[in-house]
Design an enzyme around this catalytic site. Structure first.
Site, PDB file in Angstrom:
ATOM      1  N   TRP A 100       0.809  -1.213   0.000  1.00 34.19           N
ATOM      2  CA  TRP A 100       0.000   0.000   0.000  1.00 34.19           C
ATOM      3  C   TRP A 100       0.845   1.267   0.000  1.00 34.19           C
ATOM      4  O   TRP A 100       0.518   2.242  -0.685  1.00 34.19           O
ATOM      5  CB  TRP A 100      -0.979  -0.013   1.173  1.00 34.19           C
ATOM      6  CG  TRP A 100      -2.058  -1.026   0.969  1.00 34.19           C
ATOM      7  CD1 TRP A 100      -2.272  -2.170   1.682  1.00 34.19           C
ATOM      8  CD2 TRP A 100      -3.051  -1.026  -0.071  1.00 34.19           C
ATOM      9  NE1 TRP A 100      -3.333  -2.872   1.155  1.00 34.19           N
ATOM     10  CE2 TRP A 100      -3.832  -2.195   0.089  1.00 34.19           C
ATOM     11  CE3 TRP A 100      -3.359  -0.150  -1.107  1.00 34.19           C
ATOM     12  CZ2 TRP A 100      -4.903  -2.505  -0.756  1.00 34.19           C
ATOM     13  CZ3 TRP A 100      -4.422  -0.460  -1.953  1.00 34.19           C
ATOM     14  CH2 TRP A 100      -5.180  -1.621  -1.781  1.00 34.19           C
ATOM     15  N   ASP A 170      -0.891   6.514   6.931  1.00 33.40           N
ATOM     16  CA  ASP A 170      -2.039   5.698   6.549  1.00 33.40           C
ATOM     17  C   ASP A 170      -2.246   4.658   7.647  1.00 33.40           C
ATOM     18  O   ASP A 170      -1.443   3.747   7.809  1.00 33.40           O
ATOM     19  CB  ASP A 170      -1.758   5.030   5.203  1.00 33.40           C
ATOM     20  CG  ASP A 170      -2.854   4.057   4.767  1.00 33.40           C
ATOM     21  OD1 ASP A 170      -3.834   3.878   5.516  1.00 33.40           O
ATOM     22  OD2 ASP A 170      -2.716   3.466   3.679  1.00 33.40           O
ATOM     23  N   LYS A 194     -11.779  -1.570   7.141  1.00 37.13           N
ATOM     24  CA  LYS A 194     -10.924  -2.549   7.803  1.00 37.13           C
ATOM     25  C   LYS A 194     -11.318  -2.743   9.262  1.00 37.13           C
ATOM     26  O   LYS A 194     -11.493  -3.854   9.731  1.00 37.13           O
ATOM     27  CB  LYS A 194      -9.453  -2.100   7.756  1.00 37.13           C
ATOM     28  CG  LYS A 194      -8.934  -1.719   6.387  1.00 37.13           C
ATOM     29  CD  LYS A 194      -8.751  -2.920   5.496  1.00 37.13           C
ATOM     30  CE  LYS A 194      -8.046  -2.534   4.209  1.00 37.13           C
ATOM     31  NZ  LYS A 194      -7.888  -3.689   3.308  1.00 37.13           N
TER      32      LYS A 194
END
Length: 364
Positions: A100, A170, A194
């Site tokens: 990511w 993040d 998530k």
């Protein structure tokens, strides 16, 4: 009973789902669903404000930080961060420790210069110590991903950045799973799907002095200052998603807050990693022990019978026992157990029991 170990969209607390079910047709006595409710109505305004207030309390967000709700997921913020912060100097530091953060760096490179703080690696299994990082003193910000969902790598430290350069993080896949000192960051963002709600909204926590420096090309829906000025209501928000997220925040508060979430995540992850480490190599996790994720546990099953054959058999047995979505990310394969806040210790113990039984039946 189904136990959902999905990496995202992930399991939601059963208490929350039952509350949503009860109020689905009549939210707060309005006679309509929150999905039908005007985002300009006083009822919805209170829902959103209460959600943000609860989040601020859980995280102890300082008064000089703004909480903004935006669409586009974490991927949208790969561009959002760059549009809002990169123009200050034209260069940004990116710490790539997984899939990511690599995608975030690639996105930001379209809008300015990206300095890769770490050398490129074939596989992501560690977090190099801070003293080895090659930082640019002219960077507009330093970016990292606290927990890499695909690779199972989670930071065990918060980078201490000098020269007043803001730290951007993040936290999509470990948000609200442990205490965080918000004041150490310039911007924190987290996609909801998530750990804190359904897919469709992203939480941005931004220090107020960083707002208003966006590039002139910044789209309105990614403009932090504009979205904050409009109370995250510049365009129609996903009202249902924000409603559910607010209920998750309340659930966290009722269940010990961040201390309670951290305790549970430690117990669950320790249980699974202990089985892996005590299996004499039958199960193996490629990630260095000090940065193993508490949220996403990737592992392989090794034997002379062949890894893929055993993993297929394991997944079949898991599904037969109601444990779903344990297959690893398509880019790395193997098995991945995602044990977010909503996954209970009892559910994790069922996975542990299966792993022990599978090992016992296949060991030589």
């Amino acid at each position: 009973m189904v136990i959902n170990f999905a990496a995202g969209p992930a399991k939601l607390p059963e208490e929350v789902l039952k509350e949503v079910q009860t109020s689905l047709l009549n939210c707060h006595g309005t006679g309509i669903s929150v999905m039908e409710m005007s985002h300009r109505s006083s009822t919805y305004e209170k829902i959103q404000k209460d959600a943000i207030k609860c989040l601020r309390e859980i995280l102890n967000v300082p008064s000089n930080y703004k909480v903004i709700l935006m669409q586009g997921g974490g991927t949208g913020q790969f561009a959002g961060v760059a549009f809002n912060l990169l123009g200050r100097t034209g260069v940004a530091d990116y710490v790539v420790t997984g899939s990511w953060s690599a995608k975030a760096a690639k996105e930001a490179a379209q809008y300015g210069k990206v300095n890769m703080v770490l050398p490129k690696v074939a596989k992501y299994t560690s977090v190099p110590r801070f003293e080895t990082w090659k930082l640019d003193p002219h960077a507009a910000y330093v970016y990292y991903c606290d927990n890499e969902t695909v690779d199972g790598v989670e930071f065990d430290f918060v980078p201490e950045i000098s020269n007043g350069i803001p730290l951007v993080c993040d936290m999509s896949s470990n948000f609200l799973s442990r205490k965080v000192d918000v004041s150490k960051y310039g911007v924190i963002f987290a996609g909801a799907q998530k750990n804190i709600g359904p897919a469709g909204i992203t939480v941005i926590i931004a220090r107020e002095d960083l707002l208003g420096h966006q590039m002139k090309e910044t789209p309105s829906v990614l403009n932090y200052a504009l979205m904050e000025k409009n109370d995250s209501l510049l365009n129609t928000p996903p009202t249902f998603v924000i409603y559910v997220m607010g209920l998750v925040f309340q659930w966290i508060k009722r269940n010990g807050g961040l201390e309670g979430m951290a305790k549970n995540s430690h117990q669950k992850s320790h249980l699974i990693y202990s089985i892996i480490d005590q299996s004499n190599g039958f199960y193996y996790c490629p990630v260095e022990k000090n940065v193993r994720s508490r949220m996403n546990i990737p592992f392989r099953i090794g034997s002379t019978q062949g890894v893929e054959t055993l993993e297929k058999e394991f997944l079949q047995k898991a599904e037969a026992e109601g444990m779903i979505q344990l297959k690893g990310h398509r880019s790395v394969g193997g098995i991945r157990a995602s044990i977010y806040n909503a996954v209970t210790l009892e559910e994790t113990q069922k996975l542990a029991k299966l792993m022990i039984a599978f090992y016992e039946s296949h060991k030589k």
